[in-house]
Design a protein around this motif. Sequence first.
Motif, short mmCIF file in Angstrom:
data_model
loop_
_atom_site.label_atom_id
_atom_site.label_comp_id
_atom_site.label_asym_id
_atom_site.label_seq_id
_atom_site.Cartn_x
_atom_site.Cartn_y
_atom_site.Cartn_z
N ASP A 18 2.77 -4.68 -12.95
CA ASP A 18 1.69 -3.95 -13.62
C ASP A 18 0.65 -3.41 -12.64
O ASP A 18 -0.35 -2.82 -13.04
N GLY A 19 0.87 -3.61 -11.35
CA GLY A 19 -0.05 -3.11 -10.34
C GLY A 19 -1.15 -4.07 -9.96
O GLY A 19 -1.90 -3.81 -9.02
N GLY A 20 -1.27 -5.18 -10.68
CA GLY A 20 -2.29 -6.16 -10.37
C GLY A 20 -1.80 -7.23 -9.41
O GLY A 20 -0.61 -7.32 -9.10
N ALA A 76 -7.22 -8.06 -4.60
CA ALA A 76 -6.71 -6.81 -4.04
C ALA A 76 -7.53 -6.40 -2.83
O ALA A 76 -8.77 -6.36 -2.87
N ILE A 77 -6.85 -6.10 -1.75
CA ILE A 77 -7.48 -5.59 -0.53
C ILE A 77 -6.87 -4.22 -0.23
O ILE A 77 -5.84 -3.84 -0.81
N PRO A 78 -7.46 -3.43 0.66
CA PRO A 78 -6.84 -2.17 1.03
C PRO A 78 -5.41 -2.38 1.52
O PRO A 78 -5.15 -3.29 2.32
N GLY A 92 -5.65 2.12 -2.21
CA GLY A 92 -6.25 1.18 -3.14
C GLY A 92 -5.27 0.46 -4.04
O GLY A 92 -4.08 0.34 -3.75
N ASN A 93 -5.78 0.01 -5.18
CA ASN A 93 -5.03 -0.80 -6.13
C ASN A 93 -5.00 -0.09 -7.48
O ASN A 93 -6.01 0.48 -7.91
N GLN A 94 -3.87 -0.14 -8.16
CA GLN A 94 -3.72 0.57 -9.43
C GLN A 94 -4.63 0.03 -10.52
O GLN A 94 -5.01 0.76 -11.44
#
Length: 497
Positions: free
Chosen positions: A420-422, A429-431, A333-335
Motif C-alpha cells: 500500500d506504499g506505507g 518513511a525516510i527519503p 518521497g513516500n506514497q
Amino acid sequence: MGRNTRKRRTPLATKVVAGAAALAVGGGGLVWANFYASAHEEGPAHHRTRSAAAQVATIDCPDVGQQLSGVPDRARGEVDGELATMDSQITEAYQRLATTRRAQAGDPRFVQNTILGPLKDRRQAIIDRIQLEINRAGGRADDGLDRLAGCQGRPAEQPENGDGQNGDGQNGDGQDQDGGQNQDDNGNGAAGPVADDFIDIDDIEPNSRDSENGLAANGDGGSTGTFTTDCGVNENNLFNSDNLIAAPGVDNGAHHVHDYVGNQDNDAFSSDDDLANADTSCRNQGDRSTYYWPVLRLQDGTEEFDANELGGGAEGNVGRILKPAEAQLKFVGNQRGDVVAMPKFLRIITGDAKSFTNGNANANSSWSCTGFEDRQVTDKYPLCPEGSQVVRTSNFQSCWDGRNIDSANHRDHMAFVQEDGGCPNGFRAIPQLQVRLVYDVPAPTVENGEVRNPYAVDSFPEQLHKPITDHNDFINVMDEDLMNEVVDCINSGEDCA
C-alpha cells in the motif's frame, strides 16, 4: 587507472589467495586455467565463452551473516571480522575447487573429502566463536547456527526456489547426478559470465518489475518532491575491494572492487569521524555521504591496475573497468505521507552480493537499456541495440526502524514499503535513494552458446559474476542543514538539486 592508496594489507588476506594468484597469466589477471575443460584441452582466449563440461561449478554456503540478529553492539566488530574470515574461507575453497579439476575427474569423492568436508569444519569453528562472542557480550546466541556450517557443490544455473538451496541435482558428495555436462566456461573459468547470463532487451516484458522490491518510485502520492545530488562518476579513481558497512576493519572484505563517489576517505578502516571530516566529490559540499557499487568490467583482455591483486584479477575479476557515463543519485518521497530525516551515518545495503547462492529474496538491482527502461531485469545482463546504453538501477529501502543506524545483518534496521506504499509497523518513511548508472558498453556477441567480450559486475569469486548479485551501498553523511533541505523539498513537492 588509479586506485585508493589508503590500504593496509593483512597477512591473512594475502595468504588466502596466494596460490590462486600464481595462476595469473597473459592479458592481465587470472585466466583460471580453463577449469571446466579436460585436463589436456587448450584454454580459449580469456574474452571468449564456450560450452564445456563441468561437475561442480561453485561452492554454495549458507549465509551466516544474514541469519544474525540481536548481536550486542560491543560484539559487532568481532562478529563482522569472523564473518569476513568465513568469506575468505569460501573464496579459498572455491579456488581449490577451480584448480583441481583433474583430481575431481578421477575421484568422485574428491570435492567432498578434500574441499567441502574441511570447509565445514573451519566454518563450524567460526560459528562457535561467533556464538561465544555474542554470549560474552550479554546476548543470546542462536544454537541453530550450527546447521549453517555445511556447504555444497553446485552447478551454475540460477537458483529457482528463492532460498539459495538447490535440493535437486546434487548427491551427498557435491557432484551433479547427471555428471554436470551442461555448463559454459570462458577464459576466466568459473568466473563467468556465460552466454545464458545475457538477454536481448526486446525479449524482456515491459513493466514486469515496476512494483518489485521498491523499484517503483515511492513519490507518486504523499510526498512527491525530489532531491538530486551530483557527485560525479568517480573522476578521482577511488577504487578498493573493501566494504566499510559489511566488513569494517577488514582489508579486501568485499573480494571485489567498488566504485566510490561522494566521500573520499572511504575504505574498511574509515571511522565515522573520518567520514565526517573527509573531502567529497559531491557538488554540494554538505553531502559527504558515501555511495558505492561493484565496478562493471568489459572482459576484453585489458590488464587493469588490479590485474594481480586481491579483489581484482587474483580473484577472477578481470578486464577493463568501465566508469559510468552518468551516475544519477536522487532521493524521492513516500506514497502515503511525509518523510523524516535520515540519521547521520545511517548505513543501507540494497541488493545482495551473494544472491546467486543465497537465492533472490534480497536481490533488488535491475538492468535495462536507455530508450527501453520500461523493461527491467534482475537476473540477466541486457544486450542493447546500437546507440543504446546499459542502465543499472538500485532503489534503496526507505523505511527506517527509528532507532538504529545499522544492524547485525545490515538489513533489519531498514525495510521496503509495503504494497500500500506505507512502512511496516514501527518503521518511519525516510527519503528513498535511487541510483541510476548509465554505461557505454560495447555490445557482446552471443552466438551458438558463446559470448565474446562480455561485460559483468565484479563479484565474490564463487558468485560467478551473475547479474543477480548486483548491489549498492550508502552511508548518509549529509550535514543537518542539507538533510533538512532534502526533507523539505520532498515533503513540499519541489524538485531540488
